[in-house]
Each structure stands twice: as C-alpha cells, then as structure tokens.
Write an enzyme that holds these catalytic residues in place. Structure first.
Site, PDB file in Angstrom:
ATOM      1  N   ARG A 244      42.395  31.471  61.272  1.00 43.95           N
ATOM      2  CA  ARG A 244      42.654  32.633  60.419  1.00 43.95           C
ATOM      3  C   ARG A 244      43.013  33.848  61.272  1.00 43.95           C
ATOM      4  O   ARG A 244      43.953  34.579  60.984  1.00 43.95           O
ATOM      5  CB  ARG A 244      41.424  32.933  59.557  1.00 43.95           C
ATOM      6  CG  ARG A 244      41.749  33.710  58.301  1.00 43.95           C
ATOM      7  CD  ARG A 244      40.589  33.801  57.321  1.00 43.95           C
ATOM      8  NE  ARG A 244      39.341  33.330  57.847  1.00 43.95           N
ATOM      9  CZ  ARG A 244      38.834  32.108  57.633  1.00 43.95           C
ATOM     10  NH1 ARG A 244      39.456  31.258  56.860  1.00 43.95           N
ATOM     11  NH2 ARG A 244      37.694  31.741  58.182  1.00 43.95           N
TER      12      ARG A 244
ATOM     13  N   ASP B 130      45.690  30.245  52.720  1.00 45.96           N
ATOM     14  CA  ASP B 130      45.027  28.988  52.395  1.00 45.96           C
ATOM     15  C   ASP B 130      44.704  28.285  53.708  1.00 45.96           C
ATOM     16  O   ASP B 130      45.513  28.304  54.636  1.00 45.96           O
ATOM     17  CB  ASP B 130      45.917  28.117  51.505  1.00 45.96           C
ATOM     18  CG  ASP B 130      45.084  27.150  50.681  1.00 45.96           C
ATOM     19  OD1 ASP B 130      44.009  27.556  50.203  1.00 45.96           O
ATOM     20  OD2 ASP B 130      45.490  25.980  50.513  1.00 45.96           O
ATOM     21  N   THR B 131      43.510  27.703  53.770  1.00 46.63           N
ATOM     22  CA  THR B 131      43.037  27.087  55.014  1.00 46.63           C
ATOM     23  C   THR B 131      42.541  25.677  54.767  1.00 46.63           C
ATOM     24  O   THR B 131      41.994  25.382  53.707  1.00 46.63           O
ATOM     25  CB  THR B 131      41.862  27.919  55.593  1.00 46.63           C
ATOM     26  OG1 THR B 131      42.355  29.205  55.962  1.00 46.63           O
ATOM     27  CG2 THR B 131      41.247  27.255  56.815  1.00 46.63           C
TER      28      THR B 131
ATOM     29  N   LYS C 155      34.631  34.013  67.516  1.00 45.34           N
ATOM     30  CA  LYS C 155      35.329  33.046  66.659  1.00 45.34           C
ATOM     31  C   LYS C 155      36.651  33.637  66.163  1.00 45.34           C
ATOM     32  O   LYS C 155      37.692  32.976  66.201  1.00 45.34           O
ATOM     33  CB  LYS C 155      34.440  32.647  65.473  1.00 45.34           C
ATOM     34  CG  LYS C 155      35.113  31.648  64.540  1.00 45.34           C
ATOM     35  CD  LYS C 155      34.321  31.355  63.277  1.00 45.34           C
ATOM     36  CE  LYS C 155      35.208  30.713  62.234  1.00 45.34           C
ATOM     37  NZ  LYS C 155      34.595  30.595  60.910  1.00 45.34           N
TER      38      LYS C 155
ATOM     39  N   THR D 243      43.075  37.630  47.174  1.00 41.84           N
ATOM     40  CA  THR D 243      41.819  36.946  47.473  1.00 41.84           C
ATOM     41  C   THR D 243      40.696  37.651  46.733  1.00 41.84           C
ATOM     42  O   THR D 243      40.813  38.832  46.406  1.00 41.84           O
ATOM     43  CB  THR D 243      41.519  36.958  48.985  1.00 41.84           C
ATOM     44  OG1 THR D 243      40.286  36.259  49.222  1.00 41.84           O
ATOM     45  CG2 THR D 243      41.351  38.372  49.525  1.00 41.84           C
TER      46      THR D 243
ATOM     47  N   ASP E 227      31.949  24.896  59.989  1.00 41.56           N
ATOM     48  CA  ASP E 227      31.693  25.446  61.325  1.00 41.56           C
ATOM     49  C   ASP E 227      30.709  24.638  62.173  1.00 41.56           C
ATOM     50  O   ASP E 227      30.947  24.445  63.369  1.00 41.56           O
ATOM     51  CB  ASP E 227      31.212  26.910  61.232  1.00 41.56           C
ATOM     52  CG  ASP E 227      32.368  27.878  61.039  1.00 41.56           C
ATOM     53  OD1 ASP E 227      33.527  27.459  61.208  1.00 41.56           O
ATOM     54  OD2 ASP E 227      32.110  29.049  60.723  1.00 41.56           O
TER      55      ASP E 227
ATOM     56  N   HIS F 228      35.280  40.494  52.117  1.00 41.17           N
ATOM     57  CA  HIS F 228      35.051  40.521  53.563  1.00 41.17           C
ATOM     58  C   HIS F 228      36.366  40.325  54.317  1.00 41.17           C
ATOM     59  O   HIS F 228      36.693  41.064  55.240  1.00 41.17           O
ATOM     60  CB  HIS F 228      34.029  39.453  53.932  1.00 41.17           C
ATOM     61  CG  HIS F 228      33.781  39.374  55.391  1.00 41.17           C
ATOM     62  ND1 HIS F 228      33.085  40.348  56.069  1.00 41.17           N
ATOM     63  CD2 HIS F 228      34.166  38.473  56.317  1.00 41.17           C
ATOM     64  CE1 HIS F 228      33.046  40.029  57.349  1.00 41.17           C
ATOM     65  NE2 HIS F 228      33.695  38.887  57.530  1.00 41.17           N
ATOM     66  N   LYS F 229      37.153  39.329  53.865  1.00 40.89           N
ATOM     67  CA  LYS F 229      38.474  39.077  54.471  1.00 40.89           C
ATOM     68  C   LYS F 229      39.359  40.315  54.309  1.00 40.89           C
ATOM     69  O   LYS F 229      40.099  40.694  55.211  1.00 40.89           O
ATOM     70  CB  LYS F 229      39.179  37.913  53.758  1.00 40.89           C
ATOM     71  CG  LYS F 229      38.704  36.519  54.136  1.00 40.89           C
ATOM     72  CD  LYS F 229      39.676  35.513  53.491  1.00 40.89           C
ATOM     73  CE  LYS F 229      39.180  34.103  53.504  1.00 40.89           C
ATOM     74  NZ  LYS F 229      40.061  33.187  52.749  1.00 40.89           N
TER      75      LYS F 229
ATOM     76  N   GLY G  15      31.227  26.946  55.865  1.00 39.88           N
ATOM     77  CA  GLY G  15      32.078  25.763  55.729  1.00 39.88           C
ATOM     78  C   GLY G  15      31.756  24.697  56.763  1.00 39.88           C
ATOM     79  O   GLY G  15      30.597  24.312  56.945  1.00 39.88           O
TER      80      GLY G  15
HETATM   81  P1  IMP Z   1      40.005  29.106  52.185  1.00 36.46           P
HETATM   82  O1  IMP Z   1      41.417  28.700  51.898  1.00 36.46           O
HETATM   83  O2  IMP Z   1      39.907  30.212  53.187  1.00 36.46           O
HETATM   84  O3  IMP Z   1      39.243  29.400  50.915  1.00 36.46           O
HETATM   85  O4  IMP Z   1      39.295  27.849  52.862  1.00 36.46           O
HETATM   86  C1  IMP Z   1      39.174  26.592  52.203  1.00 36.46           C
HETATM   87  C2  IMP Z   1      37.986  25.818  52.745  1.00 36.46           C
HETATM   88  O5  IMP Z   1      38.214  25.478  54.131  1.00 36.46           O
HETATM   89  C3  IMP Z   1      36.667  26.577  52.738  1.00 36.46           C
HETATM   90  O6  IMP Z   1      36.003  26.425  51.513  1.00 36.46           O
HETATM   91  C4  IMP Z   1      35.916  25.896  53.864  1.00 36.46           C
HETATM   92  O7  IMP Z   1      35.343  24.678  53.438  1.00 36.46           O
HETATM   93  C5  IMP Z   1      37.008  25.568  54.864  1.00 36.46           C
HETATM   94  N1  IMP Z   1      37.151  26.650  55.868  1.00 36.46           N
HETATM   95  C6  IMP Z   1      38.084  27.637  55.859  1.00 36.46           C
HETATM   96  N2  IMP Z   1      37.936  28.429  56.942  1.00 36.46           N
HETATM   97  C7  IMP Z   1      36.881  27.931  57.623  1.00 36.46           C
HETATM   98  C8  IMP Z   1      36.243  28.331  58.838  1.00 36.46           C
HETATM   99  O8  IMP Z   1      36.596  29.321  59.506  1.00 36.46           O
HETATM  100  N3  IMP Z   1      35.191  27.571  59.229  1.00 36.46           N
HETATM  101  C9  IMP Z   1      34.762  26.493  58.528  1.00 36.46           C
HETATM  102  N4  IMP Z   1      35.312  26.087  57.404  1.00 36.46           N
HETATM  103  C10 IMP Z   1      36.381  26.795  56.948  1.00 36.46           C
END
Ligand code: IMP
Length: 193
Positions: free
Chosen positions: A177, A68-69, A171, A7, A151, A11-12, A149
């Site tokens: 996550r 990935d989220t 949170k 990554t 939230d 921060h993560k 994001g």
């Molecule tokens: P990433 O894979 O962690 O980069 O997340 C991909 C996208 O998902 C981010 O750019 C945000 O739009 C959304 N996202 C991920 N985690 C969160 C969260 O904890 N709160 C709100 N949006 C999130």
C-alpha cells in the site's frame, strides 16, 4: 483541488492526506454523502479498484481514487488474491483466513507470496492505475501481534520478522500500500499540484 478517496477507512484517508499536504484536499465518502455500500464484484484487483472509483465518479461527478489489495500465494495459484478479505467466509475473520492459508500450505515447500495493492484514480473521466507490491513468504506459523489481516503469517523479503512484528512506520515504508500510495502522490504532485 479536491479528490474523494472511495474508502470507509478513515485511518487510510488521514494517512494519505498527511502525505499530500494542503494543496490537494482528500474527501471521504461521508463528506460527499455517499453512504451506500459500493459493490466490489470484480475478479481482479484492477477491476475492483476501477469499479469503486467509477462508481463514485459516475454518480457524484467528482475526481476520486479507490484501492484494492490482495495476498497472492504462488503455490495456491495466486489465492486468496482478490478474495483476501472473505477467504474463509463472509464475516471477514482474519484468524480464520490465516488458518485457511496455513492449512492449504501444510507440507508445501514453496511458500512464496506477495501483497499487491492497485489504486485506480479517475481525473476528469480518465483512469490511471498505480500498483505497489511487496514480495515475501508465508511463515509456518503466526508470529507477532501488530497490524491486521494476514500480517502475522507474512514475512517480507530481506527481513527476519513478520509484518506483525514490525512498527507501522517501518511496514509503511516497504508495504504494497505504501508503495502504491507513493506512486499516486508523485503523479498528483507532478500533474495537478
Ligand atoms: P483492502 O482492499 O485494503 O480492504 O484489503 C483486502 C484484504 O486484504 C484485507 O481484508 C486483509 O485481509 C488483506 N490485507 C490488505 N492489506 C493488508 C496488510 O497490509 N496486511 C495484511 N493483510 C492485508
């Protein structure tokens, strides 16, 4: 033991290092001189997480993990999902992304949604995946200013406030996550610490 977290979000990285203690040292992409952009072309969170961990493992021959989220909205057939960051365009504009979700859900009663995180860990060539999810709903309008994001428009089940109205520590305890990271850490401590 050393482990790369694929990554660019320091921060993560710091957060995970604090949880792991000092038996497992987490390295950043910079630490291993990986300065290129890692491709993310998968169509699922699982595929994208693996693509990133495999990219680092196969080129740098070092154990690593990637995450990935995505936000999955039931009434939108799981959108924005794996495309959450770029839902409204390539500039990754969180405000535009939220407005797109709110517009698509205009007049829609079923507002069920979840955040899902997938972590892909590669240890000595073998892959392990860990998933964390938090169920909730999409609010009718934004509320709160913490976080990032989506939230402000996401209210987790069992709470009367959005993620953007919660303190970060609160949170993290219930988030997608946070839950995926706990599973990763339990596994690492059990198998490798
Ligand atoms: P990433 O894979 O962690 O980069 O997340 C991909 C996208 O998902 C981010 O750019 C945000 O739009 C959304 N996202 C991920 N985690 C969160 C969260 O904890 N709160 C709100 N949006 C999130």
């Amino acid at each position: 033991m050393k482990l790369v977290f694929a990554t660019n979000n320091l921060h993560k990285l710091e957060e995970i290092q604090a949880l792991l203690g000092n038996q497992i040292k987490v390295l950043s992409l910079k630490n291993i001189n990986c300065n290129e952009e890692i491709p993310e072309t998968g169509t699922t969170l699982e595929a994208n997480a693996l693509q990133k961990s495999d990219y680092v493992y196969s080129r740098y021959k070092i154990n690593c993990f990637a995450d990935d989220t995505g936000l999955e909205v039931d009434a939108l057939n799981g959108e924005p999902g794996v495309y959450s960051a770029r839902y409204a365009g390539d500039d990754k504009d969180a405000e535009a992304n939220m407005q797109k979700v709110l517009q698509k859900l205009d007049g829609v009663e079923d507002r069920k949604a979840r955040f899902r995180t997938v972590i892909s860990l590669i240890m000595d060539g073998k892959e392990f995946q860990f998933e964390g999810r938090v169920e909730g709903e999409i609010l009718k309008e934004k509320s709160g200013s913490e976080g990032f994001g989506y939230d402000p428009i996401f209210k987790p089940e069992g709470f009367d406030v959005s993620f953007a109205e919660m303190e970060l520590t609160q949170k993290n305890k219930i988030s997608h996550r946070g839950r995926a990271v706990v599973k990763l850490i339990e596994f690492l401590k059990k198998e490798y610490a």
